[in-house]
Design a protein around this motif. Structure first.
Motif, PDB file in Angstrom:
ATOM      1  N   UNK A  44       0.837  -1.209   0.000  1.00 58.09           N
ATOM      2  CA  UNK A  44       0.000   0.000   0.000  1.00 58.09           C
ATOM      3  C   UNK A  44       0.868   1.255   0.000  1.00 58.09           C
ATOM      4  N   UNK A  45       0.291   2.347  -0.456  1.00 61.26           N
ATOM      5  CA  UNK A  45       1.039   3.606  -0.550  1.00 61.26           C
ATOM      6  C   UNK A  45       0.477   4.634   0.427  1.00 61.26           C
ATOM      7  N   UNK A  46       1.329   5.599   0.745  1.00 57.05           N
ATOM      8  CA  UNK A  46       0.917   6.788   1.528  1.00 57.05           C
ATOM      9  C   UNK A  46       0.241   6.399   2.845  1.00 57.05           C
ATOM     10  N   UNK A  47       0.792   5.420   3.535  1.00 55.92           N
ATOM     11  CA  UNK A  47       0.221   5.001   4.818  1.00 55.92           C
ATOM     12  C   UNK A  47       0.465   6.086   5.864  1.00 55.92           C
ATOM     13  N   UNK A  48      -0.603   6.533   6.522  1.00 52.89           N
ATOM     14  CA  UNK A  48      -0.537   7.611   7.514  1.00 52.89           C
ATOM     15  C   UNK A  48      -1.299   7.170   8.762  1.00 52.89           C
ATOM     16  N   UNK A  49      -0.750   7.481   9.930  1.00 52.06           N
ATOM     17  CA  UNK A  49      -1.425   7.219  11.208  1.00 52.06           C
ATOM     18  C   UNK A  49      -1.672   8.539  11.918  1.00 52.06           C
ATOM     19  N   UNK A  60      -5.797   4.897  10.756  1.00 50.42           N
ATOM     20  CA  UNK A  60      -4.864   4.495   9.708  1.00 50.42           C
ATOM     21  C   UNK A  60      -5.528   4.694   8.353  1.00 50.42           C
ATOM     22  N   UNK A  61      -4.835   5.355   7.439  1.00 51.54           N
ATOM     23  CA  UNK A  61      -5.354   5.540   6.084  1.00 51.54           C
ATOM     24  C   UNK A  61      -4.226   5.323   5.094  1.00 51.54           C
ATOM     25  N   UNK A  62      -4.570   4.847   3.908  1.00 51.96           N
ATOM     26  CA  UNK A  62      -3.569   4.532   2.908  1.00 51.96           C
ATOM     27  C   UNK A  62      -4.195   4.609   1.521  1.00 51.96           C
ATOM     28  N   UNK A 108      -2.346   4.311  27.003  1.00 57.94           N
ATOM     29  CA  UNK A 108      -1.839   5.675  26.907  1.00 57.94           C
ATOM     30  C   UNK A 108      -0.313   5.692  26.841  1.00 57.94           C
ATOM     31  N   UNK A 109       0.210   6.702  26.161  1.00 56.86           N
ATOM     32  CA  UNK A 109       1.653   6.962  26.098  1.00 56.86           C
ATOM     33  C   UNK A 109       2.427   5.735  25.612  1.00 56.86           C
ATOM     34  N   UNK A 110       1.939   5.079  24.598  1.00 57.50           N
ATOM     35  CA  UNK A 110       2.572   3.867  24.088  1.00 57.50           C
ATOM     36  C   UNK A 110       2.764   4.002  22.583  1.00 57.50           C
ATOM     37  N   UNK A 111       3.923   3.538  22.099  1.00 53.40           N
ATOM     38  CA  UNK A 111       4.198   3.542  20.665  1.00 53.40           C
ATOM     39  C   UNK A 111       3.838   2.186  20.076  1.00 53.40           C
ATOM     40  N   UNK A 112       3.019   2.187  19.049  1.00 58.50           N
ATOM     41  CA  UNK A 112       2.582   0.968  18.382  1.00 58.50           C
ATOM     42  C   UNK A 112       3.105   0.956  16.948  1.00 58.50           C
ATOM     43  N   UNK A 113       3.381  -0.249  16.443  1.00 54.21           N
ATOM     44  CA  UNK A 113       3.820  -0.437  15.062  1.00 54.21           C
ATOM     45  C   UNK A 113       2.704  -1.168  14.318  1.00 54.21           C
ATOM     46  N   UNK A 114       2.214  -0.539  13.263  1.00 54.58           N
ATOM     47  CA  UNK A 114       1.134  -1.117  12.467  1.00 54.58           C
ATOM     48  C   UNK A 114       1.677  -1.510  11.094  1.00 54.58           C
ATOM     49  N   UNK A 115       1.401  -2.747  10.694  1.00 53.81           N
ATOM     50  CA  UNK A 115       1.730  -3.239   9.358  1.00 53.81           C
ATOM     51  C   UNK A 115       0.439  -3.403   8.574  1.00 53.81           C
ATOM     52  N   UNK A 116       0.360  -2.758   7.416  1.00 57.55           N
ATOM     53  CA  UNK A 116      -0.807  -2.878   6.544  1.00 57.55           C
ATOM     54  C   UNK A 116      -0.395  -3.682   5.315  1.00 57.55           C
ATOM     55  N   UNK A 133       4.647  -0.072   6.724  1.00 54.67           N
ATOM     56  CA  UNK A 133       4.717   0.054   8.186  1.00 54.67           C
ATOM     57  C   UNK A 133       4.616   1.516   8.597  1.00 54.67           C
ATOM     58  N   UNK A 134       3.955   1.746   9.727  1.00 53.58           N
ATOM     59  CA  UNK A 134       3.879   3.088  10.285  1.00 53.58           C
ATOM     60  C   UNK A 134       3.843   2.978  11.809  1.00 53.58           C
ATOM     61  N   UNK A 135       4.443   3.957  12.500  1.00 49.35           N
ATOM     62  CA  UNK A 135       4.428   4.028  13.961  1.00 49.35           C
ATOM     63  C   UNK A 135       3.401   5.056  14.420  1.00 49.35           C
ATOM     64  N   UNK A 136       2.818   4.815  15.582  1.00 41.14           N
ATOM     65  CA  UNK A 136       1.871   5.766  16.172  1.00 41.14           C
ATOM     66  C   UNK A 136       2.031   5.739  17.680  1.00 41.14           C
ATOM     67  N   UNK A 137       2.174   6.909  18.281  1.00 36.61           N
ATOM     68  CA  UNK A 137       2.314   7.034  19.738  1.00 36.61           C
ATOM     69  C   UNK A 137       1.058   7.676  20.293  1.00 36.61           C
TER      70      UNK A 137
END
Length: 737
Positions: A44-49, A60-62, A108-116, A133-137
């Motif tokens: 996928x392209x342009x993955x944004x969190x 999450x959008x892509x 709360x206050x946690x960094x997650x890694x999302x794979x689409x 892949x994208x990270x989100x805190x």
């Protein structure tokens, strides 16, 4: 027939029944041997969190992959290795055919890694599946936005500083596990969103017959585990009922107190069982004898007064009415019982507490004694006048409490020389407020009646009236924050409706906002002249026509359903940032238009779901309107699913809009701007060549900054006027000069 192999395949020898796919190309089980071989899609392209600051919901959008592998069955899967087991993906995390998903219930206050992952019909056969892949805190799941007014602190400026305060959410499941004649054992669950390390818990308790200011506080150090408990001793439970509340504390401060829970004594104190049993036996015998005497008196009174006039009956004390068999005595409410398993059960015969009209007492002072606490005048220090009403000024000040600490309060003072009827009407509000205790209803602290002037002391709510606050901060809040304000109001009104209290004057001007954007229902009868034209006399009473339901205007039928109608108008006020309902229409025009079926159009940037809730509140048949409990649940659902709010409402075609009809009265742009109080932009439009109304009908939102109109609130107001001009042109075909 002998044919060439399909694309991306080859034959190992001539005359093969099925061609073999070349490396990295495959056929799905459902494909035919004559079908071409295909490959897996690219990533996928342009993955944004995007992380929502108020709720920590991750969106999450892509974009679709550039290469779909020669197939048209592309779908998406999402993986999150560190997400908790109860994480929620909306609509799903598997077999997605959409390009956006919301992820909630994150810590709360946690960094997650999302794979689409992008997948299709042959992905199961491939050894490599492409993903992005994208990270989100996350922030806090219980974020609070606090406003500090610099002008009131240190700096001579009109700007505001916005500070995010992460406070713990309220504790959950507070119950009473064991009660003796002198102690109570409380248990509760830790907050759902601690938003940091919990330092301690604070327990507040007080007797029901005492004011909240006389309450006592205990501190509990957190223990390991989800359940916390605290033994509270040295109580006098035999003859008194106690109220208990608990809140959590982190480095950022205290969270909100839990909902109050009350309890009385029980016979579980084994050490005093024998002595207590003797007392109970003697008391039971005395009660039996008393009941027998009262029964004899009752039958004698009944024969003598069997034809008692109803007007005289209304003056009989409540206890005598009970023996006459017409009105039941008020049942004890809020008592907590524990069974052998330690589980809490409420008796079925217990009734919810209901509102009592103070006017039935006949004497205002008797009602005040019943529902309020008298405060000494010398314990109050007035600081400044912050407003006014029909009966006097509203001031800010400090109240010296029992522990010699000072609490900031609001003081409503009766004007000098007020008549006795004015005094009674002034203090009537206090006897009403004194019956309510809810975080979204303004709290009464006490009254001053023994000295002049008479005063009503309430909690101080920093940001004042909601309508003024919204106008001063036009466009500065997210829709989730506005939904949070509406939820507070609905929660307060749900409590009042459950108390069988009808407000009759629910409007944004009668809602107060504190520094954390929590809203509190206020104004239970004090002011009726704060807004010119808001109230109109109908048959001897004053009615806020723009906020009042049709049946209340026509038939004086005020119910909780009519309050729901008013709440719909409040929703419109909030989303429009304090816009006046029905604009500059006369009250008569409002009544006529509503009777014909007209309903206010959606404000700019109003979500369809929010506007639909307004329309539900404005159902002509009051039985079809939602209850406040339903409104609270619906607003909770909207807050938990921000994606629902992305679909904006559209103005309905050909609305019965008197405001649009009024546009025909304007001859030029100058008059049009003056009607909206935007005359400051007269030269701006004139220099740009916009003099005729038909010229500005083609302007869009992007044109206004180019003209130098940069304030968001002014842009919204001018765009709304442009939309009305367009609607007038479309509906009537008129040509403006």
């Amino acid at each position: 027939m002998c044919r060439p192999c399909p694309a991306k395949s080859h034959a190992d020898s001539a005359g093969m029944a099925e061609c073999t796919c070349i490396p990295n190309f495959y056929r799905a089980p459902s494909d035919r041997p004559s079908d071409k071989c295909t490959e897996t899609p690219s990533s996928p392209r342009n993955l944004v969190a995007k992380v929502h600051q108020m709720t920590s919901v991750v969106t999450l959008s892509w974009s679709p992959p550039l290469n779909h592998g020669g197939r048209n069955d592309t779908y998406y899967n999402i993986e999150c290795a560190r997400c908790p087991s109860d994480v929620r993906f909306s609509p799903s995390d598997r077999n997605l055919n959409v390009l956006q998903v919301n992820v909630s219930r994150l810590a709360s206050y946690t960094t997650y890694i999302f794979n689409v992952y992008a997948r299709n019909g042959v992905s199961n056969q491939a050894s490599v599946v492409r993903f992005e892949t994208v990270n989100a805190t996350t922030f806090s799941s219980g974020f609070t936005l606090r406003f500090w007014d610099f002008k009131r602190l240190r700096y001579k400026t009109d700007s505001f500083n916005f500070e995010f305060i992460q406070l713990p959410s309220p504790v959950r499941g507070i119950i009473v596990r064991k009660i003796t004649s002198t102690s109570v054992n409380l248990e509760w669950e830790v907050p759902e969103f601690p938003n940091g390390e919990i330092i301690s818990y604070q327990i507040r308790y007080y007797r029901q017959d005492q004011p909240l200011t006389d309450g006592k506080y205990l501190t509990h150090t957190p223990t390991f585990g989800n359940i916390q408990e605290k033994l509270i001793e040295n109580l006098k439970l035999l003859n008194h009922k106690y109220i208990f509340q608990v809140r959590a504390q982190t480095k950022s401060g205290f969270g909100a107190f839990s909902h109050p829970i009350s309890t009385t004594s029980t016979n579980s104190d084994n050490g005093a069982a024998f002595g207590l049993g003797m007392i109970v036996a003697v008391a039971a015998g005395a009660v039996f004898i008393l009941l027998a005497i009262l029964a004899i008196i009752y039958w004698s009174v009944r024969r003598s007064y069997s034809k008692l006039d109803d007007r005289l009956y209304a003056q009989i004390p409540l206890s005598v009415r009970y023996w006459k068999g017409k009105d039941p005595l008020p049942s004890t409410e809020g008592i907590i019982y524990s069974n052998s398993n330690g589980e809490v059960a409420l008796p079925q015969l217990t009734k919810a507490r209901t509102y009592v009209d103070p006017s039935i007492y006949g004497d205002t002072d008797r009602a005040l004694k019943e529902f309020t606490t008298e405060i000494e005048a010398n314990s109050i220090r007035i600081i400044a006048v912050i407003g006014g009403g029909e009966f006097g000024d509203v001031c800010s000040g400090f109240l010296r409490q029992a522990d010699n600490s000072n609490r900031k309060v609001a003081v409503k003072m009766l004007k000098p020389g007020a008549s006795e009827p004015d005094r009674n009407n002034f203090l009537l509000e206090a006897s009403i407020m004194g019956q309510f205790l809810h975080p979204n209803v303004v709290e009464l602290l006490g009254v001053v009646t023994k000295t002049r002037p008479a005063m009503i002391i309430t909690e101080f709510v920093a940001n004042g009236a909601l309508d003024t606050f919204l106008r001063e901060h036009d466009g500065q809040f997210t829709m989730i924050q506005l939904i949070g304000m509406l939820r507070c109001i609905a929660s307060g009104m749900r409590y009042l409706s459950e108390m069988n209290y009808v407000h009759r004057d629910l409007a944004a001007r009668n809602i107060l906002v504190d520094e954390t954007l929590d809203c509190k229902v206020a104004d239970f009868g004090l002011s009726r002249e704060k807004e010119e034209g808001a109230y109109e006399t109908k048959g001897g009473g004053k009615i806020p026509v723009r906020w009042t339901s049709p049946e209340a205007i026509s038939y004086k039928k005020f119910t909780s359903a009519s309050d729901v109608w008013s709440y719909g108008i409040v929703m419109w006020e909030v989303v429009s940032y304090g816009e006046r309902p029905y604009w500059n229409w006369s009250n008569q025009d409002v009544v006529q238009a509503v009777e014909k079926g007209y309903r206010l159009p959606p404000p700019m940037e109003c979500p369809q779901a929010t506007y639909q809730l307004m329309l539900d509140c404005w159902q002509k048949d009051r039985l079809h309107r939602p209850t406040f409990g339903t409104l609270v649940s619906t607003l909770d659902r909207l807050a938990r699913n921000p994606s629902i709010l992305m679909n904006l409402a559209k103005i309905r075609e050909n609305p019965l809009d008197t405001a649009i009809q009024e546009m025909s009265k304007f001859q030029n742009v100058e008059e049009w701007l003056e009607s909206m109080k935007m005359s400051r932009y007269r030269d701006t439009f004139e220099h740009a060549g916009y003099v005729k109304l038909r010229d500005i009908a083609h302007l869009s939102a992007n044109d206004l900054p180019r003209l130098g109109i940069n304030l968001v609130g002014h842009q919204k107001k001018i765009l709304k006027g442009i939309q009305m001009i367009r609607a007038r042109i479309d509906s009537s075909g008129e040509t403006f000069v």
